[in-house]
Motif scaffolding. Structure first.
Motif, short mmCIF file in Angstrom:
data_model
loop_
_atom_site.label_atom_id
_atom_site.label_comp_id
_atom_site.label_asym_id
_atom_site.label_seq_id
_atom_site.Cartn_x
_atom_site.Cartn_y
_atom_site.Cartn_z
N GLU A 366 0.84 -1.21 0.00
CA GLU A 366 0.00 0.00 0.00
C GLU A 366 0.87 1.24 0.00
O GLU A 366 1.95 1.27 0.59
N LYS A 367 0.39 2.27 -0.69
CA LYS A 367 1.12 3.54 -0.72
C LYS A 367 1.15 4.15 0.67
O LYS A 367 0.19 4.05 1.42
N GLU A 368 2.26 4.81 0.96
CA GLU A 368 2.42 5.44 2.28
C GLU A 368 1.45 6.60 2.47
O GLU A 368 0.72 6.67 3.41
N GLU A 369 1.49 7.54 1.47
CA GLU A 369 0.70 8.76 1.67
C GLU A 369 -0.78 8.50 1.39
O GLU A 369 -1.13 7.69 0.54
N GLU A 370 -1.61 9.21 2.10
CA GLU A 370 -3.06 9.11 1.91
C GLU A 370 -3.44 10.04 0.75
O GLU A 370 -3.14 11.22 0.77
N GLU A 371 -4.06 9.47 -0.27
CA GLU A 371 -4.42 10.28 -1.43
C GLU A 371 -5.69 11.08 -1.16
O GLU A 371 -6.63 10.58 -0.58
N GLY A 372 -5.69 12.33 -1.61
CA GLY A 372 -6.94 13.10 -1.58
C GLY A 372 -7.81 12.58 -2.71
O GLY A 372 -7.30 12.20 -3.75
N ARG A 373 -9.12 12.56 -2.50
CA ARG A 373 -9.99 12.01 -3.55
C ARG A 373 -10.66 13.14 -4.33
O ARG A 373 -11.41 13.93 -3.76
N PRO A 374 -10.38 13.22 -5.64
CA PRO A 374 -11.02 14.29 -6.44
C PRO A 374 -12.53 14.05 -6.54
O PRO A 374 -13.01 12.93 -6.33
N PRO A 375 -13.29 15.12 -6.87
CA PRO A 375 -14.74 14.96 -6.98
C PRO A 375 -15.15 14.22 -8.25
O PRO A 375 -14.35 14.08 -9.18
N ILE A 376 -16.40 13.76 -8.27
CA ILE A 376 -16.97 13.15 -9.48
C ILE A 376 -17.47 14.30 -10.35
O ILE A 376 -18.16 15.20 -9.88
N GLY A 377 -17.10 14.26 -11.63
CA GLY A 377 -17.55 15.30 -12.56
C GLY A 377 -18.63 14.76 -13.48
O GLY A 377 -18.62 13.58 -13.83
N VAL A 378 -19.58 15.61 -13.86
CA VAL A 378 -20.68 15.18 -14.75
C VAL A 378 -20.81 16.16 -15.91
O VAL A 378 -20.78 17.37 -15.72
N LYS A 379 -20.93 15.61 -17.13
CA LYS A 379 -21.21 16.42 -18.33
C LYS A 379 -22.54 15.96 -18.91
O LYS A 379 -22.81 14.75 -18.93
N PHE A 380 -23.34 16.92 -19.38
CA PHE A 380 -24.62 16.55 -20.01
C PHE A 380 -25.17 17.73 -20.80
O PHE A 380 -24.70 18.86 -20.66
N GLU A 381 -26.20 17.44 -21.59
CA GLU A 381 -26.92 18.50 -22.31
C GLU A 381 -28.38 18.09 -22.39
O GLU A 381 -28.70 16.98 -22.81
#
Length: 423
Positions: A366-381
């Motif tokens: 496992e990676k040492e550093e704790e990753e920040g989690r980016p947000p979920i992005g949504v595209k639509f029309e």
């Protein structure tokens, strides 16, 4: 005060073309721009305005070019930046793509355009349709005594030429609204706003006057109408053709339009918007060997409306591998260079709910550093729909010849900066 000189540089900072408008700044000053830019970039303090001694560089970057304006005085910076972006727009209209090659291939036209766009450091004619009337891409034959400036340049209506004729007179109106939304991990809406634009495509003969009526709350209050179905517009910006004094007096949007495509106005509404596509996600890690992601998407708009081209970008751990997907609709694709999974749904009807499951392997260490989690992005029309409820009530077309013209209206809602944070 405005710009002293304008330079177009290649990606290494070498001048491709330049125009000295006032002669009060030495042209050699541009040699200090690139070292200054790189120094600021290394320091992490890059700014759109850089100074060297008494000289200020106001710059923008477009593809592989830098457009730089120099000035000694306390110039009107917003005017200079507007001019630089407008220059990019004009060059793109002429050369389709604005890049180093198109500048090198069109030196003569670029010089002619720089001469017409600005005079003594002040913007002049910046409408590409008008410029194309007398700066053409064909070689000019020398005809003595025949050179003349198009009357449009000196007219009161500098954005429209006289004598335009169409067999069929029509106006197409597009009302486009972008929804900016930020939702936190608990499901609370942190930021929501609607940014709208009204774009016109005009095919009208002569010099018509147009009047556009919207369900504007201020207008409804002035005329004593029921304001239930009205909309309060903020930060309204108009094209130069709109008579602002008339709008200030009685909220009438009255104008003589340019020919062809243009953006009539833009507006903003900072109202609480119900998220049109709601996303719930559950991420489970199993004994450092695999991760499972479950994403549920729900259309929270009217059942008769359909969102097209929906793309949901779900962040995954950077060390994940061997992806497997299962979707109730659409298809999922892993994009390792961006560490995301893109779930694409061609058409998403209102009120429907869909699921996507993704399985990834994880390395045993496992990676040492704790990753920040980016947000979920949504595209639509979503066509034929506006979130704000804005409506074009009427479009009156008045022309002295008295022809009949048809206005067509289309409404579109699309995603702007639409993000949902995950826990």
């Amino acid at each position: 005060m405005s710009a002293s000189a304008v330079f177009i540089l290649d990606v290494k900072g070498k001048p491709l073309i330049s125009r000295n408008y006032k002669g009060d700044v030495a042209m050699s000053e541009i040699e200090h721009f690139m070292p200054l830019l790189m120094q600021r970039e290394e320091e992490g303090a890059l700014a759109p305005l850089l100074s060297h001694g008494r000289v200020h560089f106001l710059w923008i970057k477009h593809s592989n070019l830098y457009l730089v304006a120099t000035t000694l005085k306390n110039a009107n910076a917003s005017l200079v930046y507007s001019f630089l972006y407008k220059t990019v727009e004009v060059f793109s209209e002429y050369f389709k793509e604005l890049e180093e090659e198109s500048i090198r291939d069109n030196f003569v036209i670029v010089y002619e355009l720089l001469d017409e766009l600005m005079d003594f450091g002040f913007p002049q004619t910046t409408d590409s349709k008008i410029l194309q009337e007398y700066i053409t891409q064909q070689g000019n034959k020398l005809e003595t005594g025949k050179s003349r400036v198009p009357p449009t340049v000196t007219n009161a209506v500098s954005w429209r030429s006289e004598g335009i004729k169409y067999k069929k007179n029509e106006v197409f109106i597009d009302v486009i609204e972008s929804v900016n939304l930020l939702v936190n991990a608990n499901g609370s809406v942190l930021l929501s706003e609607i940014v709208g634009t009204i774009k016109l495509k005009v095919f009208l003969s002569g010099m018509p006057e147009l009047r556009l009526g919207l369900n504007d709350r201020v207008l409804f209050e002035l005329t004593g109408r029921n304001k239930n179905k009205s909309v309060e517009l903020e930060d309204v910006k108009f094209h130069q053709c709109v008579r602002l004094s008339r709008f200030d007096n009685d909220r009438t949007i009255s104008f003589i339009p340019p020919d062809g495509d243009f953006e009539l106005m833009s507006y903003r509404l900072s109202t609480q918007v119900k998220p049109l596509i709601w996303i719930e996600s559950v991420i489970e890690k199993f004994s450092h060997s695999r991760v499972e992601i479950m994403v549920k998407a729900k259309g929270q708009f009217k059942k008769q409306s359909v969102a097209n081209g929906v793309e949901i970008s779900v962040p995954v751990p950077s060390d994940a591998d061997s992806p497997r997907f299962k979707t109730s609709v659409g298809s999922a694709k892993y994009v390792p260079e961006k560490n995301i999974v893109i779930w694409s749904i061609k058409s998403f009807p209102g009120g429907k709910e869909y699921l996507m499951r993704a399985h990834f392997g994880l390395p045993s260490v496992e990676k040492e550093e704790e990753e920040g989690r980016p947000p979920i992005g949504v595209k639509f029309e979503i066509p034929y729909f506006t979130v704000s409820g804005i409506q074009v009530r009427y479009m009156k077309i008045i022309e002295k010849s008295g022809y009949q013209a048809l206005p067509w209206v289309r409404y579109i809602t699309q995603s702007g900066d639409y993000q949902l944070r995950t826990s």
